[in-house]
Design a protein around this motif. Sequence first.
Motif, PDB file in Angstrom:
ATOM      1  N   ASP A  86     -11.101   4.699 -23.496  1.00 33.44           N
ATOM      2  CA  ASP A  86     -11.465   5.424 -24.716  1.00 33.44           C
ATOM      3  C   ASP A  86     -10.281   5.543 -25.670  1.00 33.44           C
ATOM      4  O   ASP A  86     -10.424   5.423 -26.880  1.00 33.44           O
ATOM      5  CB  ASP A  86     -11.974   6.819 -24.356  1.00 33.44           C
ATOM      6  CG  ASP A  86     -13.238   6.746 -23.518  1.00 33.44           C
ATOM      7  OD1 ASP A  86     -13.962   5.748 -23.635  1.00 33.44           O
ATOM      8  OD2 ASP A  86     -13.488   7.692 -22.747  1.00 33.44           O
ATOM      9  N   HIS A 140     -19.797  12.589 -19.265  1.00 36.15           N
ATOM     10  CA  HIS A 140     -18.800  11.932 -20.120  1.00 36.15           C
ATOM     11  C   HIS A 140     -19.456  10.777 -20.897  1.00 36.15           C
ATOM     12  O   HIS A 140     -19.326  10.672 -22.115  1.00 36.15           O
ATOM     13  CB  HIS A 140     -17.655  11.432 -19.226  1.00 36.15           C
ATOM     14  CG  HIS A 140     -16.615  10.625 -19.918  1.00 36.15           C
ATOM     15  ND1 HIS A 140     -15.325  11.080 -20.120  1.00 36.15           N
ATOM     16  CD2 HIS A 140     -16.650   9.374 -20.470  1.00 36.15           C
ATOM     17  CE1 HIS A 140     -14.628  10.142 -20.754  1.00 36.15           C
ATOM     18  NE2 HIS A 140     -15.415   9.095 -20.978  1.00 36.15           N
ATOM     19  N   GLU A 141     -20.198   9.944 -20.177  1.00 40.32           N
ATOM     20  CA  GLU A 141     -20.873   8.800 -20.816  1.00 40.32           C
ATOM     21  C   GLU A 141     -21.957   9.263 -21.786  1.00 40.32           C
ATOM     22  O   GLU A 141     -22.175   8.635 -22.824  1.00 40.32           O
ATOM     23  CB  GLU A 141     -21.477   7.858 -19.770  1.00 40.32           C
ATOM     24  CG  GLU A 141     -20.470   7.222 -18.825  1.00 40.32           C
ATOM     25  CD  GLU A 141     -19.320   6.531 -19.547  1.00 40.32           C
ATOM     26  OE1 GLU A 141     -19.543   5.994 -20.643  1.00 40.32           O
ATOM     27  OE2 GLU A 141     -18.200   6.557 -19.022  1.00 40.32           O
ATOM     28  N   ASN A 162      -8.599   8.553 -19.502  1.00 35.69           N
ATOM     29  CA  ASN A 162      -9.349   7.757 -20.481  1.00 35.69           C
ATOM     30  C   ASN A 162      -8.693   7.728 -21.857  1.00 35.69           C
ATOM     31  O   ASN A 162      -9.024   6.881 -22.676  1.00 35.69           O
ATOM     32  CB  ASN A 162     -10.783   8.276 -20.593  1.00 35.69           C
ATOM     33  CG  ASN A 162     -11.673   7.672 -19.533  1.00 35.69           C
ATOM     34  OD1 ASN A 162     -11.892   6.478 -19.502  1.00 35.69           O
ATOM     35  ND2 ASN A 162     -12.154   8.509 -18.622  1.00 35.69           N
ATOM     36  N   PRO A 174     -14.173  11.964 -23.637  1.00 31.84           N
ATOM     37  CA  PRO A 174     -13.077  12.816 -23.183  1.00 31.84           C
ATOM     38  C   PRO A 174     -13.237  14.281 -23.607  1.00 31.84           C
ATOM     39  O   PRO A 174     -12.831  15.174 -22.858  1.00 31.84           O
ATOM     40  CB  PRO A 174     -11.850  12.190 -23.851  1.00 31.84           C
ATOM     41  CG  PRO A 174     -12.190  10.750 -23.981  1.00 31.84           C
ATOM     42  CD  PRO A 174     -13.674  10.727 -24.273  1.00 31.84           C
ATOM     43  N   HIS A 220     -20.386   9.982 -25.133  1.00 36.45           N
ATOM     44  CA  HIS A 220     -20.271   8.775 -25.968  1.00 36.45           C
ATOM     45  C   HIS A 220     -21.636   8.414 -26.551  1.00 36.45           C
ATOM     46  O   HIS A 220     -21.758   8.084 -27.728  1.00 36.45           O
ATOM     47  CB  HIS A 220     -19.803   7.580 -25.127  1.00 36.45           C
ATOM     48  CG  HIS A 220     -18.389   7.665 -24.652  1.00 36.45           C
ATOM     49  ND1 HIS A 220     -17.325   7.859 -25.502  1.00 36.45           N
ATOM     50  CD2 HIS A 220     -17.851   7.565 -23.405  1.00 36.45           C
ATOM     51  CE1 HIS A 220     -16.198   7.868 -24.791  1.00 36.45           C
ATOM     52  NE2 HIS A 220     -16.495   7.707 -23.513  1.00 36.45           N
TER      53      HIS A 220
HETATM   54 ZN    ZN Z   1     -15.211   7.305 -21.938  1.00 36.01          ZN
END
Ligand code: ZN
Length: 377
Positions: free
Chosen positions: A161, A65-66, A153, A112, A69
């Motif tokens: 987010d 997930h990170e 999130n 997400p 981003h």
């Molecule tokens: Zn996030």
Amino acid sequence: MNGNFRVGNLFGIPFFLNISWFIVLALVTLNFGTGLASQFPYLGNSALILGLVAGLLMFASVLLHELGHSFAAIQRGINVNSITLFLFGGLASLDDEAKSPSGAFWIAVAGPLVSLALFIGLFLVAASGIVTGPAAAIAGLLAYINLILATFNMIPGLPLDGGNVLRAIVWKVTGNRFKGTLWASRVGQFIGWTAIIFGILAVLGLSNIGSFWTLLIGWFLLQNAGRSAQSATLQEALSGLTAADAVVKESPVVDANVTLREFADMAILTKEKSQWQRFLVKDEDDNLLGSIRLNVLQAVPSTEWSNEIVRNFISPISEENKVESDQSLLNVIGHLEKQGIQAIAVIRDNGKLVGLLEKSNIINLLQKRDKAQMQSA
Ligand SMILES: [Zn+2]
């Protein structure tokens, strides 16, 4: 964050684990392990090992997930300082903000979207019958966790987010980045309070919704949302101001051609100048030549002060310690913070000295501006 230690690099991004991460891993292992043990009694002690595997895969999901981003940020030319796993999940720390609302939007939704894709993939694996038994149970569990990661999130308050998405939308609609941050922070604070209230009610046994965990998460959200609201307010106050606006009125500046005696009289005897230990030196055309320390006077016998001129005691000023007068004050503060310096020489683009900018003076400037605004209102 306190208690972080570096594990290595992921695609060139420094990767950190916080101590609190191990507490969560232990809890998750225990929780998953006992769940698997009651579902598949024949597993015996290996249920706990499978619980640990599930726990590690859960953190791998957070990490992906990170990375979502991070890759979205890198694609837009923004450096990622670090990725950290901690008590409440993961955090990708970006070096800079997106330049446009659409950039901010895509960086925010990338995480997400990764979680959603993982949910779909794992759900299909669990439902298709490719794997059976404990493996299918773990796949199902991870599918569920990734669905939670994607939806939780997207709650529209900072620092989540969804808050960044809301911020990007308000930014796009109003054309004002700070308004976006302020709105999303306020919603984040509201969500934080709501979670705290539900958490307290649950802890007191007055409600079935939430837990002590809800209380903790609410507190975390409230702290972070408050911080972003504050920085948005400050940033808005600073917008439109330049380095030249924050130059100290009685800047410590001395002519290169004056004698040390004249320098000493000015530096020590003038009240406004006596606080400075270092002076900027300019030539007769106002060009910045360098700086001179007051303690030069101690190195030269006072009987010689009238025979020596300042020009012979100049030390050079490095590029990091100069800034152009039309630079935005916001950028200058960022620069001061990054370099860990308190003051900086302000020059015009032709190299002429404007004066000295001090970090502490910026606060004075804002207070004066506030007062002026209150008086005009
Ligand atoms: Zn996030």
